[in-house]
Design a protein around this motif. Sequence first.
Motif, PDB file in Angstrom:
ATOM      1  N   ALA A 255       0.836  -1.199   0.000  1.00 32.21           N
ATOM      2  CA  ALA A 255       0.000   0.000   0.000  1.00 32.21           C
ATOM      3  C   ALA A 255       0.870   1.248   0.000  1.00 32.21           C
ATOM      4  O   ALA A 255       0.585   2.211  -0.724  1.00 32.21           O
ATOM      5  CB  ALA A 255      -0.927  -0.011   1.208  1.00 32.21           C
TER       6      ALA A 255
ATOM      7  N   ILE B 162       0.990   4.142  -2.857  1.00 33.52           N
ATOM      8  CA  ILE B 162       0.677   5.532  -2.537  1.00 33.52           C
ATOM      9  C   ILE B 162       1.835   6.467  -2.878  1.00 33.52           C
ATOM     10  O   ILE B 162       1.630   7.543  -3.427  1.00 33.52           O
ATOM     11  CB  ILE B 162       0.296   5.657  -1.043  1.00 33.52           C
TER      12      ILE B 162
ATOM     13  N   ASN C 239      -4.231   1.070  -4.470  1.00 36.59           N
ATOM     14  CA  ASN C 239      -3.911   2.219  -3.622  1.00 36.59           C
ATOM     15  C   ASN C 239      -3.504   3.430  -4.448  1.00 36.59           C
ATOM     16  O   ASN C 239      -3.852   4.553  -4.112  1.00 36.59           O
ATOM     17  CB  ASN C 239      -2.831   1.862  -2.599  1.00 36.59           C
TER      18      ASN C 239
ATOM     19  N   ARG D 189      -5.425   7.048  -4.649  1.00 35.49           N
ATOM     20  CA  ARG D 189      -4.742   8.336  -4.522  1.00 35.49           C
ATOM     21  C   ARG D 189      -5.061   9.245  -5.700  1.00 35.49           C
ATOM     22  O   ARG D 189      -5.335  10.435  -5.524  1.00 35.49           O
ATOM     23  CB  ARG D 189      -3.225   8.140  -4.419  1.00 35.49           C
TER      24      ARG D 189
ATOM     25  N   ILE E 278      -9.964  -2.934  -2.109  1.00 36.58           N
ATOM     26  CA  ILE E 278      -8.820  -3.106  -1.195  1.00 36.58           C
ATOM     27  C   ILE E 278      -9.106  -4.250  -0.210  1.00 36.58           C
ATOM     28  O   ILE E 278      -8.226  -5.065   0.080  1.00 36.58           O
ATOM     29  CB  ILE E 278      -8.544  -1.789  -0.436  1.00 36.58           C
TER      30      ILE E 278
END
Length: 119
Positions: A15, A19, A74, A78, A100
């Motif tokens: 993750a 990100i 992820n 974002r 997720i």
Amino acid sequence: MSAFVSSALLFFVMAAIGIFTKKDLSGMGRALMAALVGLIIAMVVNLFLANSFFDYMISIAMVLVFSGLIAWDNQKIRYVYEQSRGQVATGWVISMALSIYLDFINLFLSILRIFGRND
């Protein structure tokens, strides 16, 4: 317990990669979705073959695929958050959270099958 801890650590690492990475993972995401379809077909074939080594290899491949999907999802979250300036519609939030969640559950089940085979 060790399968859950391993899954959680792998989830948080992937993750964070998803990100914080600057590289676009959308191409990887499409390839991983294709690999997932192939793994599902392989699992159906293995229902008839009942080969334990083939099942073990499928579990390892699923760990790799779902690890990549965690990073991709992820990063997608974002991007949606940045594009909407934090005002994401409720339907998108539920869809992304479910994605997720399913990634983690499938990662955990794959690791559980790997650890269960080693006992």
